[in-house]
Motif scaffolding. Structure first.
Motif, PDB file in Angstrom:
ATOM      1  N   ARG A 183       3.099  19.774   8.929  1.00 14.17           N
ATOM      2  CA  ARG A 183       1.701  19.893   8.524  1.00 14.17           C
ATOM      3  C   ARG A 183       0.934  18.578   8.668  1.00 14.17           C
ATOM      4  N   MET A 184       1.621  17.519   9.107  1.00 15.51           N
ATOM      5  CA  MET A 184       0.975  16.216   9.236  1.00 15.51           C
ATOM      6  C   MET A 184       0.183  16.140  10.533  1.00 15.51           C
ATOM      7  N   LYS A 185      -1.058  15.692  10.440  1.00 12.04           N
ATOM      8  CA  LYS A 185      -1.919  15.595  11.633  1.00 12.04           C
ATOM      9  C   LYS A 185      -1.686  14.291  12.398  1.00 12.04           C
ATOM     10  N   ASN A 186      -1.317  13.235  11.703  1.00  9.74           N
ATOM     11  CA  ASN A 186      -1.171  11.913  12.333  1.00  9.74           C
ATOM     12  C   ASN A 186       0.019  11.859  13.278  1.00  9.74           C
ATOM     13  N   ASP A 187      -0.040  10.900  14.201  1.00  8.39           N
ATOM     14  CA  ASP A 187       1.120  10.551  15.023  1.00  8.39           C
ATOM     15  C   ASP A 187       2.098   9.813  14.098  1.00  8.39           C
ATOM     16  N   LEU A 188       3.295  10.362  13.908  1.00  4.06           N
ATOM     17  CA  LEU A 188       4.265   9.775  12.985  1.00  4.06           C
ATOM     18  C   LEU A 188       4.596   8.327  13.364  1.00  4.06           C
ATOM     19  N   ILE A 189       4.666   8.049  14.648  1.00  5.87           N
ATOM     20  CA  ILE A 189       4.990   6.682  15.101  1.00  5.87           C
ATOM     21  C   ILE A 189       3.916   5.703  14.637  1.00  5.87           C
ATOM     22  N   ASP A 190       2.644   6.097  14.717  1.00  6.23           N
ATOM     23  CA  ASP A 190       1.556   5.221  14.249  1.00  6.23           C
ATOM     24  C   ASP A 190       1.735   4.870  12.773  1.00  6.23           C
ATOM     25  N   VAL A 191       2.067   5.871  11.970  1.00  6.24           N
ATOM     26  CA  VAL A 191       2.204   5.650  10.519  1.00  6.24           C
ATOM     27  C   VAL A 191       3.413   4.765  10.226  1.00  6.24           C
ATOM     28  N   ILE A 192       4.518   5.036  10.918  1.00  5.10           N
ATOM     29  CA  ILE A 192       5.728   4.232  10.725  1.00  5.10           C
ATOM     30  C   ILE A 192       5.477   2.775  11.092  1.00  5.10           C
ATOM     31  N   GLU A 193       4.809   2.545  12.204  1.00  7.31           N
ATOM     32  CA  GLU A 193       4.533   1.158  12.621  1.00  7.31           C
ATOM     33  C   GLU A 193       3.621   0.451  11.615  1.00  7.31           C
ATOM     34  N   ALA A 194       2.670   1.195  11.049  1.00  6.57           N
ATOM     35  CA  ALA A 194       1.784   0.600  10.034  1.00  6.57           C
ATOM     36  C   ALA A 194       2.583   0.203   8.788  1.00  6.57           C
ATOM     37  N   CYS A 195       3.583   1.012   8.433  1.00  6.02           N
ATOM     38  CA  CYS A 195       4.433   0.665   7.286  1.00  6.02           C
ATOM     39  C   CYS A 195       5.206  -0.623   7.559  1.00  6.02           C
ATOM     40  N   ILE A 196       5.764  -0.731   8.754  1.00  5.33           N
ATOM     41  CA  ILE A 196       6.551  -1.924   9.108  1.00  5.33           C
ATOM     42  C   ILE A 196       5.658  -3.157   9.158  1.00  5.33           C
ATOM     43  N   ASP A 197       4.439  -2.990   9.701  1.00  2.00           N
ATOM     44  CA  ASP A 197       3.544  -4.129   9.915  1.00  2.00           C
ATOM     45  C   ASP A 197       2.699  -4.488   8.702  1.00  2.00           C
ATOM     46  N   GLY A 198       2.758  -3.646   7.640  1.00  2.00           N
ATOM     47  CA  GLY A 198       1.950  -3.934   6.463  1.00  2.00           C
ATOM     48  C   GLY A 198       0.483  -3.592   6.637  1.00  2.00           C
ATOM     49  N   THR A 199       0.177  -2.634   7.503  1.00  2.00           N
ATOM     50  CA  THR A 199      -1.228  -2.264   7.766  1.00  2.00           C
ATOM     51  C   THR A 199      -1.507  -0.803   7.394  1.00  2.00           C
ATOM     52  N   LEU A 200      -0.758  -0.277   6.448  1.00  2.00           N
ATOM     53  CA  LEU A 200      -0.906   1.127   6.063  1.00  2.00           C
ATOM     54  C   LEU A 200      -2.286   1.414   5.478  1.00  2.00           C
ATOM     55  N   THR A 251       0.851  -1.205   0.000  1.00  2.00           N
ATOM     56  CA  THR A 251       0.000   0.000   0.000  1.00  2.00           C
ATOM     57  C   THR A 251       0.876   1.241   0.000  1.00  2.00           C
ATOM     58  N   ILE A 252       0.443   2.285  -0.718  1.00  2.00           N
ATOM     59  CA  ILE A 252       1.149   3.557  -0.723  1.00  2.00           C
ATOM     60  C   ILE A 252       0.177   4.667  -0.344  1.00  2.00           C
ATOM     61  N   LYS A 253       0.626   5.549   0.562  1.00  2.00           N
ATOM     62  CA  LYS A 253      -0.169   6.728   0.951  1.00  2.00           C
ATOM     63  C   LYS A 253       0.707   7.953   0.739  1.00  2.00           C
ATOM     64  N   THR A 254       0.271   8.818  -0.168  1.00  2.00           N
ATOM     65  CA  THR A 254       1.075  10.006  -0.468  1.00  2.00           C
ATOM     66  C   THR A 254       0.823  11.110   0.558  1.00  2.00           C
ATOM     67  N   MET A 255       1.880  11.888   0.788  1.00  2.00           N
ATOM     68  CA  MET A 255       1.787  13.049   1.674  1.00  2.00           C
ATOM     69  C   MET A 255       1.456  14.276   0.833  1.00  2.00           C
ATOM     70  N   THR A 256       1.368  15.414   1.464  1.00  2.00           N
ATOM     71  CA  THR A 256       1.115  16.652   0.742  1.00  2.00           C
ATOM     72  C   THR A 256       2.309  16.991  -0.151  1.00  2.00           C
ATOM     73  N   SER A 257       2.072  17.682  -1.245  1.00  2.00           N
ATOM     74  CA  SER A 257       3.128  17.986  -2.215  1.00  2.00           C
ATOM     75  C   SER A 257       4.063  19.088  -1.725  1.00  2.00           C
ATOM     76  N   ALA A 258       5.209  19.198  -2.385  1.00  2.00           N
ATOM     77  CA  ALA A 258       6.191  20.233  -2.036  1.00  2.00           C
ATOM     78  C   ALA A 258       7.003  20.567  -3.281  1.00  2.00           C
ATOM     79  N   GLN A 259       7.753  21.656  -3.204  1.00  2.00           N
ATOM     80  CA  GLN A 259       8.674  21.989  -4.295  1.00  2.00           C
ATOM     81  C   GLN A 259       9.972  22.514  -3.705  1.00  2.00           C
ATOM     82  N   ASP A 260      11.082  21.946  -4.174  1.00  2.00           N
ATOM     83  CA  ASP A 260      12.419  22.260  -3.671  1.00  2.00           C
ATOM     84  C   ASP A 260      13.111  23.245  -4.606  1.00  2.00           C
TER      85      ASP A 260
END
Length: 423
Positions: A299-316, A203-212
């Motif tokens: 600008r991210m509302k989520n708890d970063l740890i929750d999202v990271i753990e979902a990536c590791i566990d395959g539950t994104l 699964t892929i979840k995109t974040m908000t866009s940016a420009q460098d």
């Protein structure tokens, strides 16, 4: 939980800022960290490429989660080493980090799986590259295959420039072994947009866009750098662009890596070029961009740890990834002379001002302590970030905040986000 962040730049400071907000985290370490990260975490003097020391430290401190921010250790296989030692770690394994580690690999992957990108050829022989360039259309782009701190890309307007570029990359080895193979790529024109994403292997979840802004000087002049500033969101990343990329780029990349036996878990950074023929992939990175992380993560509302753990566990797929409906601009304060030669050890003042204002951040990139004094310790020194209801407001706020910080030889671009005015 106990968390270890590996890295010591502005990106890692932005990650640490988010990790520190999580109610799940009781203790945070950073290796090697910097003077700004030291306010949030215990910094330990271990380099990002000292894998054995990092693993030993993580075991001793009973680290529950290691977050690797930098490209070099990811491409080198640090995640694999942590996992072998039984330490939960966030980032792609070595066989997946090749997505960033080899431009030749990523171009071949895009060609094989029909992901839109610029036309190209790969060369591991300088004479063959030179012969090809004799018949090429200019301008043209030369890229060192491996990691080169964001600087291994040359845009050549003439055959003479291209020949000099081949010498620089493949013969003089300006970028070391990264230049053993070289990608020669069609020059594309259009707006550049960066899109960061979380990936759990399927699964892929995109974040908000940016420009460098990569060039050192105003008006996109001067040498390429690691990034002189950024803004988020990009007004050029429209609903139509998003729909196209979801259909033809994002999921296809994740599926392609899985099909190649290179399951990707971590962050995929999509560098996109919005051409007349539609969006095309300029490059992939296998981690948070720097300085993109400094405008996206706040600008991210989520708890970063929750999202990271979902990536590791395959539950994104169960995560509702959300971002604030505002904007952010980051202006990098560098030492004059960056990216070539610059002075270090210059005292910095005015940093306490950021604690007095909500929506303003100062992410440390190249700083250290000299006694009780914070001093410069790199080319890119600080990332001054500010939010606003609109991009124009965020831009005005960011530039106002740059005036709070003082150090000798302070240098910055004055046109970060100027494209906003043209949107």
């Amino acid at each position: 939980m106990k968390v270890l962040i590996v890295g010591g730049g502005g990106r890692e400071h932005a990650i640490a800022y988010c990790v520190a907000k999580s109610s799940k985290v009781e203790k945070m370490y950073c290796a090697p960290g910097n003077a700004g990260i030291a306010e949030l975490a215990e910094c330990v003097p271990i380099g990002a490429m000292e894998f054995d020391k990092l693993v030993t430290f993580a075991k001793e401190k009973e680290i529950d989660l290691a977050i690797v921010g930098m490209d070099d250790p990811l491409v080198g296989g640090l995640i694999d080493e942590f996992e072998k030692a039984g330490i939960r770690a966030f980032g792609p394994r070595k066989n997946a980090a090749i997505l960033e580690g080899s431009k030749a690999f990523s171009k071949d992957l895009m060609k094989k799986y029909d992901i839109p990108t610029a036309a190209y050829e790969n060369f591991d022989n300088a004479d063959e590259a030179l012969a090809y360039l004799e018949t090429a259309k200019f301008p043209i782009v030369l890229k060192a295959d491996g990691l080169a701190l964001g600087k291994g890309v040359l845009i050549c307007n003439t055959l003479e420039e291209a020949k000099a570029g081949v010498k620089e990359i493949m013969l003089d080895k300006k970028f070391g072994a990264s230049g053993n193979t070289m990608v020669v790529e069609e020059f594309m024109t259009g707006r550049e947009v960066s899109v960061l994403s979380f990936v759990d292997g399927k699964t892929i979840k995109t974040m908000t866009s940016a420009q460098d802004h990569k060039r050192a000087k105003d008006g996109d002049q001067g040498l390429n750098t690691g990034g002189m500033g950024t803004f988020s969101p990009s007004p050029f990343y429209t609903k139509e662009v998003d729909e196209f990329c979801r259909k033809y780029v994002y999921q296809k990349t994740v599926d392609a890596m899985a099909a190649e036996g290179r399951e990707f878990k971590g962050i995929i950074f999509f560098g996109l070029m919005l051409t007349e023929d539609g969006p095309k992939v300029l490059e992939y990175n296998a981690r948070f961009g720097d300085p993109e992380a400094q405008v996206v993560l706040p600008r991210m509302k989520n708890d970063l740890i929750d999202v990271i753990e979902a990536c590791i566990d395959g539950t994104l797929d169960q995560v509702d990834l959300q971002f604030e409906d505002d904007a952010a601009v980051c202006v990098v304060l560098a030492s004059d002379g960056y990216p070539v030669a610059y002075e270090k050890g210059l005292p910095i003042t005015g940093l306490d001002e950021f604690k007095k204002h909500e929506g303003y951040y100062c992410f440390h990139a190249g700083t250290k302590f000299d006694g009780d004094q914070i001093v410069t310790n790199g080319g890119r020194v600080l990332g001054v970030t500010a939010k606003g209801a609109t991009l124009k407001e965020a831009r005005a706020n960011a530039y106002k905040a740059t005036e709070w910080v003082k150090f000798d030889n302070k240098y910055m671009r004055h046109d970060i986000g100027k494209a906003i005015d043209e949107a």
